[in-house]
Design a protein around this motif. Structure first.
Motif, PDB file in Angstrom:
ATOM      1  N   LEU A  49      -1.414   0.486  -9.155  1.00 32.09           N
ATOM      2  CA  LEU A  49      -0.372   1.190  -9.892  1.00 32.09           C
ATOM      3  C   LEU A  49       0.193   0.311 -10.999  1.00 32.09           C
ATOM      4  O   LEU A  49       0.271  -0.918 -10.849  1.00 32.09           O
ATOM      5  CB  LEU A  49       0.743   1.605  -8.940  1.00 32.09           C
ATOM      6  CG  LEU A  49       0.340   2.642  -7.883  1.00 32.09           C
ATOM      7  CD1 LEU A  49       1.418   2.749  -6.815  1.00 32.09           C
ATOM      8  CD2 LEU A  49       0.082   3.996  -8.527  1.00 32.09           C
ATOM      9  N   PRO A  50       0.582   0.904 -12.114  1.00 31.21           N
ATOM     10  CA  PRO A  50       1.178   0.110 -13.199  1.00 31.21           C
ATOM     11  C   PRO A  50       2.540  -0.433 -12.785  1.00 31.21           C
ATOM     12  O   PRO A  50       3.209   0.137 -11.927  1.00 31.21           O
ATOM     13  CB  PRO A  50       1.287   1.114 -14.347  1.00 31.21           C
ATOM     14  CG  PRO A  50       1.321   2.452 -13.688  1.00 31.21           C
ATOM     15  CD  PRO A  50       0.490   2.339 -12.448  1.00 31.21           C
ATOM     16  N   GLY A  51       2.916  -1.533 -13.380  1.00 35.79           N
ATOM     17  CA  GLY A  51       4.212  -2.123 -13.076  1.00 35.79           C
ATOM     18  C   GLY A  51       4.092  -3.599 -12.764  1.00 35.79           C
ATOM     19  O   GLY A  51       2.994  -4.150 -12.646  1.00 35.79           O
ATOM     20  N   GLU A  52       5.218  -4.268 -12.592  1.00 31.89           N
ATOM     21  CA  GLU A  52       5.232  -5.707 -12.367  1.00 31.89           C
ATOM     22  C   GLU A  52       4.913  -6.067 -10.923  1.00 31.89           C
ATOM     23  O   GLU A  52       4.399  -7.145 -10.646  1.00 31.89           O
ATOM     24  CB  GLU A  52       6.603  -6.281 -12.758  1.00 31.89           C
ATOM     25  CG  GLU A  52       6.907  -6.149 -14.249  1.00 31.89           C
ATOM     26  CD  GLU A  52       8.243  -6.778 -14.609  1.00 31.89           C
ATOM     27  OE1 GLU A  52       8.896  -7.341 -13.699  1.00 31.89           O
ATOM     28  OE2 GLU A  52       8.627  -6.700 -15.789  1.00 31.89           O
ATOM     29  N   THR A  53       5.218  -5.196  -9.983  1.00 33.15           N
ATOM     30  CA  THR A  53       4.910  -5.476  -8.583  1.00 33.15           C
ATOM     31  C   THR A  53       3.486  -5.024  -8.265  1.00 33.15           C
ATOM     32  O   THR A  53       2.916  -4.182  -8.968  1.00 33.15           O
ATOM     33  CB  THR A  53       5.892  -4.747  -7.646  1.00 33.15           C
ATOM     34  OG1 THR A  53       5.815  -3.334  -7.899  1.00 33.15           O
ATOM     35  CG2 THR A  53       7.311  -5.243  -7.880  1.00 33.15           C
ATOM     36  N   LYS A  99       2.105  11.189 -11.522  1.00 34.61           N
ATOM     37  CA  LYS A  99       1.443  11.657 -12.741  1.00 34.61           C
ATOM     38  C   LYS A  99       0.296  10.717 -13.118  1.00 34.61           C
ATOM     39  O   LYS A  99      -0.778  11.164 -13.533  1.00 34.61           O
ATOM     40  CB  LYS A  99       2.465  11.750 -13.876  1.00 34.61           C
ATOM     41  CG  LYS A  99       1.909  12.316 -15.175  1.00 34.61           C
ATOM     42  CD  LYS A  99       3.002  12.429 -16.240  1.00 34.61           C
ATOM     43  CE  LYS A  99       2.428  12.989 -17.536  1.00 34.61           C
ATOM     44  NZ  LYS A  99       3.492  13.088 -18.592  1.00 34.61           N
ATOM     45  N   PHE A 100       0.526   9.401 -12.939  1.00 30.12           N
ATOM     46  CA  PHE A 100      -0.531   8.419 -13.221  1.00 30.12           C
ATOM     47  C   PHE A 100      -1.733   8.641 -12.307  1.00 30.12           C
ATOM     48  O   PHE A 100      -2.894   8.631 -12.758  1.00 30.12           O
ATOM     49  CB  PHE A 100       0.031   7.000 -13.037  1.00 30.12           C
ATOM     50  CG  PHE A 100      -1.028   5.928 -13.041  1.00 30.12           C
ATOM     51  CD1 PHE A 100      -1.533   5.424 -14.233  1.00 30.12           C
ATOM     52  CD2 PHE A 100      -1.527   5.425 -11.840  1.00 30.12           C
ATOM     53  CE1 PHE A 100      -2.524   4.446 -14.233  1.00 30.12           C
ATOM     54  CE2 PHE A 100      -2.514   4.441 -11.833  1.00 30.12           C
ATOM     55  CZ  PHE A 100      -3.014   3.954 -13.032  1.00 30.12           C
ATOM     56  N   ILE A 101      -1.463   8.861 -11.021  1.00 27.52           N
ATOM     57  CA  ILE A 101      -2.553   9.079 -10.059  1.00 27.52           C
ATOM     58  C   ILE A 101      -3.307  10.365 -10.397  1.00 27.52           C
ATOM     59  O   ILE A 101      -4.556  10.414 -10.343  1.00 27.52           O
ATOM     60  CB  ILE A 101      -2.000   9.147  -8.621  1.00 27.52           C
ATOM     61  CG1 ILE A 101      -1.520   7.765  -8.172  1.00 27.52           C
ATOM     62  CG2 ILE A 101      -3.057   9.673  -7.653  1.00 27.52           C
ATOM     63  CD1 ILE A 101      -2.615   6.743  -7.979  1.00 27.52           C
ATOM     64  N   ARG A 107       0.874  -1.174   0.000  1.00 29.64           N
ATOM     65  CA  ARG A 107       0.000   0.000   0.000  1.00 29.64           C
ATOM     66  C   ARG A 107       0.910   1.222   0.000  1.00 29.64           C
ATOM     67  O   ARG A 107       1.805   1.332   0.841  1.00 29.64           O
ATOM     68  CB  ARG A 107      -0.904   0.008   1.243  1.00 29.64           C
ATOM     69  CG  ARG A 107      -1.871   1.195   1.251  1.00 29.64           C
ATOM     70  CD  ARG A 107      -2.811   1.122   2.431  1.00 29.64           C
ATOM     71  NE  ARG A 107      -2.163   1.467   3.682  1.00 29.64           N
ATOM     72  CZ  ARG A 107      -2.740   2.190   4.653  1.00 29.64           C
ATOM     73  NH1 ARG A 107      -3.967   2.640   4.501  1.00 29.64           N
ATOM     74  NH2 ARG A 107      -2.107   2.433   5.773  1.00 29.64           N
ATOM     75  N   MET A 108       0.657   2.138  -0.922  1.00 32.81           N
ATOM     76  CA  MET A 108       1.549   3.272  -1.105  1.00 32.81           C
ATOM     77  C   MET A 108       0.888   4.579  -0.678  1.00 32.81           C
ATOM     78  O   MET A 108      -0.306   4.792  -0.915  1.00 32.81           O
ATOM     79  CB  MET A 108       1.977   3.377  -2.573  1.00 32.81           C
ATOM     80  CG  MET A 108       2.653   2.133  -3.126  1.00 32.81           C
ATOM     81  SD  MET A 108       4.192   1.729  -2.271  1.00 32.81           S
ATOM     82  CE  MET A 108       5.193   3.168  -2.656  1.00 32.81           C
ATOM     83  N   ALA A 109       1.685   5.434  -0.053  1.00 31.40           N
ATOM     84  CA  ALA A 109       1.269   6.815   0.172  1.00 31.40           C
ATOM     85  C   ALA A 109       1.634   7.613  -1.078  1.00 31.40           C
ATOM     86  O   ALA A 109       2.681   7.371  -1.702  1.00 31.40           O
ATOM     87  CB  ALA A 109       1.966   7.392   1.396  1.00 31.40           C
ATOM     88  N   ILE A 110       0.804   8.549  -1.453  1.00 27.16           N
ATOM     89  CA  ILE A 110       1.040   9.302  -2.683  1.00 27.16           C
ATOM     90  C   ILE A 110       2.365  10.056  -2.626  1.00 27.16           C
ATOM     91  O   ILE A 110       3.095  10.146  -3.625  1.00 27.16           O
ATOM     92  CB  ILE A 110      -0.135  10.258  -2.957  1.00 27.16           C
ATOM     93  CG1 ILE A 110      -1.381   9.437  -3.304  1.00 27.16           C
ATOM     94  CG2 ILE A 110       0.198  11.233  -4.090  1.00 27.16           C
ATOM     95  CD1 ILE A 110      -2.626  10.250  -3.548  1.00 27.16           C
ATOM     96  N   ALA A 111       2.712  10.531  -1.428  1.00 29.38           N
ATOM     97  CA  ALA A 111       3.970  11.270  -1.291  1.00 29.38           C
ATOM     98  C   ALA A 111       5.187  10.392  -1.566  1.00 29.38           C
ATOM     99  O   ALA A 111       6.269  10.897  -1.906  1.00 29.38           O
ATOM    100  CB  ALA A 111       4.068  11.863   0.110  1.00 29.38           C
ATOM    101  N   ASP A 112       5.034   9.074  -1.435  1.00 28.30           N
ATOM    102  CA  ASP A 112       6.170   8.160  -1.631  1.00 28.30           C
ATOM    103  C   ASP A 112       6.275   7.640  -3.056  1.00 28.30           C
ATOM    104  O   ASP A 112       7.178   6.848  -3.374  1.00 28.30           O
ATOM    105  CB  ASP A 112       6.043   6.964  -0.674  1.00 28.30           C
ATOM    106  CG  ASP A 112       6.148   7.387   0.783  1.00 28.30           C
ATOM    107  OD1 ASP A 112       6.793   8.414   1.054  1.00 28.30           O
ATOM    108  OD2 ASP A 112       5.569   6.686   1.639  1.00 28.30           O
ATOM    109  N   LEU A 113       5.370   8.078  -3.940  1.00 32.36           N
ATOM    110  CA  LEU A 113       5.386   7.585  -5.310  1.00 32.36           C
ATOM    111  C   LEU A 113       6.456   8.297  -6.142  1.00 32.36           C
ATOM    112  O   LEU A 113       6.783   9.463  -5.898  1.00 32.36           O
ATOM    113  CB  LEU A 113       4.015   7.788  -5.960  1.00 32.36           C
ATOM    114  CG  LEU A 113       2.830   7.053  -5.327  1.00 32.36           C
ATOM    115  CD1 LEU A 113       1.542   7.376  -6.093  1.00 32.36           C
ATOM    116  CD2 LEU A 113       3.070   5.551  -5.288  1.00 32.36           C
ATOM    117  N   ALA A 114       6.948   7.591  -7.116  1.00 30.03           N
ATOM    118  CA  ALA A 114       7.873   8.200  -8.076  1.00 30.03           C
ATOM    119  C   ALA A 114       7.115   9.230  -8.905  1.00 30.03           C
ATOM    120  O   ALA A 114       5.887   9.172  -9.013  1.00 30.03           O
ATOM    121  CB  ALA A 114       8.461   7.112  -8.973  1.00 30.03           C
TER     122      ALA A 114
END
Length: 711
Positions: free
Chosen positions: A190-194, A128-130, A116-123
């Motif tokens: 989120l997009p990606g393999e993980t 931009k995706f969010i 589970r990700m916090a928006i502040a911790d996203l690349a």
């Protein structure tokens, strides 16, 4: 003046006892030996349990506190207001435990590739995706609102997430409200393999400033309210020494319906901001709970593992288990034909419900079957049983279905099924105005070569194909004509609206069940130290049964109880319940079967029942307990009890002060439910190779699995 029972020190308040039960559910989420995805699900179960508790129990106590200042609960001596104070104080530490457990589970899931990700911790590219997701998917379905002199405060639905924002514009301060649309998915993947995701409410909280773009956002929080569920007081009446029904009728004419009984916040807020919640919802600080880590809604937990590859998902889950071929029914045999020769017991979820469903299907097509009658309390959304009952009616059978339309939270589902059954030609009975029909009984009548035979099924759980794989229940199928005659009388009485019918073998509430249970306890009291009572059920609140069990203990009777949930009797209280012990088992499956044993050996009287030992069951519902005559069935039921009595992994023991402690662990301990799963698999395998073991040799399986014997 006689001393009130609550003054004698061996009873406790039902609400606080229930909170102890939910704490045992939470303990499963805290247990490192439980697989991670199962721990997450236990957090979700704990959360939904607490939601319903506030809607139903706290809601009704709030109503009662408004109209009855002095009436006291007959098991704790507390007024409704005092109970509420104790409830709110007891719940606060549970929020802290849930936050801690959630943090631990989430940290370990992160190590397994579920994050589970916090928006502040996203690349930057993920942020931009969010942002794009918010603009294209979320924003078009939002319905924001401000509250000021021109915009009245709206009605907020219970258990719907909202963003609350304290807004400022030109020295004016207003409240902003933004409901999280039900049409949106709970998680943004989120997009990606993980496997990484952001909860939908976190996205709305992040972009609240854009939604309320003309305002400065001073504070913001995710929140939801829990409302009184507006229940039927006849079903959930509180055991006060006052006329609750009359007081509730008065209240229903005057109260503001569906009052808020709890506010949940996702983070601490200022006292100034909190005043908006206190004043708008008419709540006090003890009714406001902050969940700093765990989400306010956790339904997503049940499907989160589906995002993982099958192998990784299985590694984080309980080992898969498929309900087995019933031990008392060799594969390929017709349950209908087998029951005509001997009694058969099905034990869910260890054994499959499918043979029962196929029995109804066979009856629908059997030329010798003239009628099928059944009571229905809860059904799955997709129900083969309904298909087979409809087929029976369409084949010219006389099909009568007594369906309870007031099964809480399943009302619409039952209405829909009743319409489908009626369209197929089934006769529908809707029960009674003041009594829910909670019994589980099915009667198949055959006329073959001029002789009439009855096959009766009596169970402890609903005819629900979904919960039969999740709840532990037992189901007896018998051609005993005495029980069949009682079943005929029962359905005739239900059709005539007669709750006072008499029965030879069945114990039927509300008219006779309670008195007969009390008489069975009295029978053991007469034996004094030789007396023995062993009971397995879900909840104990009936004050008369509690008092009689104390009397049994004082007479020297050994009383062993396996109680999953509420237990208002405190064991081990000197001079009152010295001979009483209470065990609770919370595990992979929801313990739901009710098994009552009075005496030992040849003189034992054993019953299975749809009823718990709660006043609502014994006095305000139509319930059935069925005697067990078959030695083989009795042995199988004792296997279940034996496994529970020997559990040293999941079992917890109720103490005289109302707390629970785990049993001392034993080397190579096996949880009771795991033991019964293994037994079911071994018995199914034995059936495939050889005839069933000689009765009552089922215990050998359990002793072998417990390591008590070696082969």
């Amino acid at each position: 003046m006689a001393q009130a029972i609550w003054e004698q020190g061996y009873t406790q308040n039902r609400e606080l006892s229930w909170l102890q039960f939910n704490a045992r559910v939470l303990a499963e989420a805290e247990d490192d030996s439980v697989p991670l995805l199962e721990r997450l699900k236990f957090l979700a179960i704990f959360t939904s349990n607490l939601d319903e508790f506030f809607m139903i129990r706290v809601g009704s106590l709030t109503d009662l506190a408004a109209v009855d200042k002095t009436g006291v609960d007959n098991k704790s001596g507390m007024t409704a207001k005092e109970q509420l104070r104790h409830i709110y104080a007891a719940v606060a530490p549970l929020y802290e435990r849930r936050d801690k457990a959630f943090s631990d589970v989430e940290k370990k899931l992160r190590g397994e590739g579920l994050q589970r990700m916090a928006i502040a911790d996203l690349a930057p590219e993920e942020q931009k995706f969010i942002k794009q997701y918010f603009k294209t998917v979320i924003a078009p379905v939002l319905s924001p609102q401000i509250v000021d002199s021109h915009h009245p405060f709206p009605h907020l639905e219970g258990k719907v997430l909202h963003i609350g924002a304290l807004l400022a514009h030109k020295k004016n301060e207003v409240l902003g409200l933004l409901p999280v649309p039900a049409s949106l998915p709970a998680l943004v993947m989120l997009p990606g393999e993980t496997v990484r995701y952001v909860p939908i409410e976190a996205v709305l909280l992040e972009y609240a400033g854009q939604v309320f773009e003309m305002y400065d956002v001073l504070e913001k929080v995710v929140f939801c309210v829990t409302r009184n569920a507006d229940i039927n007081p006849d079903d959930e009446a509180y055991e006060f020494e006052t006329d609750f029904r009359a007081k509730m009728e008065k209240l229903l004419r005057t109260r503001r319906r569906l009052a808020v009984v709890r506010v949940e916040l996702s983070r601490p807020i200022s006292n100034h901001f909190a005043e908006y919640f206190r004043s708008r919802f008419d709540v006090s600080d003890p009714q406001i709970f902050v969940s700093r880590k765990a989400p306010l809604k956790m339904e997503y937990a049940y499907g989160l593992g589906d995002n993982l590859p099958a192998g990784r998902r299985e590694a984080l889950s309980d080992p898969p288990f498929k309900p087995q071929q019933p031990a008392m029914l060799p594969a390929g045999q017709s349950l209908l034909r087998a029951a005509l020769r001997h009694d058969v017991l099905l034990s869910y979820p260890y054994e499959s419900m499918e043979p029962f469903l196929q029995m109804v299907r066979e009856a629908a097509n059997d030329p010798a079957v003239v009628s099928i009658r059944i009571t229905i309390y809860r059904l799955a959304r997709k129900a083969k049983l309904v298909e087979y009952l409809c087929a029976a009616a369409e084949n010219g059978k006389d099909v009568t279905v007594l369906i309870e339309l007031r099964a809480r939270f399943d009302e619409q589902n039952n209405i829909d099924w009743s319409e489908r059954l009626e369209e197929a030609g089934c006769k529908i009975i809707y029960g009674f105005e003041d009594y829910k029909v909670h019994s589980k009984i099915c009667l198949i009548t055959r006329r073959d070569k001029g002789a009439v035979r009855h096959i009766t099924q009596v169970g402890t759980g609903n005819y629900n194909e979904k919960t039969a794989a999740l709840y532990t229940d037992v189901s007896l199928i018998t051609a005993d004509e005495a029980i069949g005659a009682d079943a005929v009388a029962f359905f005739n009485n239900m059709a005539l609206g007669n709750l006072e019918g008499s029965y030879e073998r069945l114990l039927v509430a509300p008219a006779a069940f309670k008195n007969q249970i009390l008489a069975l306890i009295d029978g053991e009291i007469a034996k004094r130290q030789e007396g023995y009572i062993l009971l397995k059920f879900n909840s104990l609140t009936d004050i008369d049964i509690i008092e009689r069990l104390s009397r049994a203990s004082c007479a020297g009777v050994t009383v062993e109880m396996i109680v999953r949930g509420i237990c208002c009797l405190l064991p081990g209280v000197r001079g009152k319940t010295d001979k009483v012990s209470v065990t609770s088992v919370v595990g992979r499956y929801l313990e739901h079967s009710r098994i009552f044993c009075f005496g030992k050996g040849p003189d034992e009287k054993m019953y299975i029942s749809s009823a718990d030992l709660m006043t609502r069951n014994t006095e305000r519902r139509v319930e059935i307990a069925c005697p067990i005559g078959s030695a083989e069935v009795r042995a199988r039921l004792h296997d279940i009890l034996y496994a529970m009595q020997h559990d040293t992994v999941k079992a917890r023991i109720l103490q005289p002060d109302g707390t629970y402690v785990k049993k001392p662990s034993m080397p190579d301990s096996v949880p009771a439910q795991t033991l019964l799963m293994r037994q079911a698999m071994e018995q199914a395998a034995a059936h495939a190779l050889a005839p069933a073991p000689e009765k009552p040799g089922w215990r050998r399986f359990l002793d072998k699995l417990l390591g008590k014997i070696e082969e």
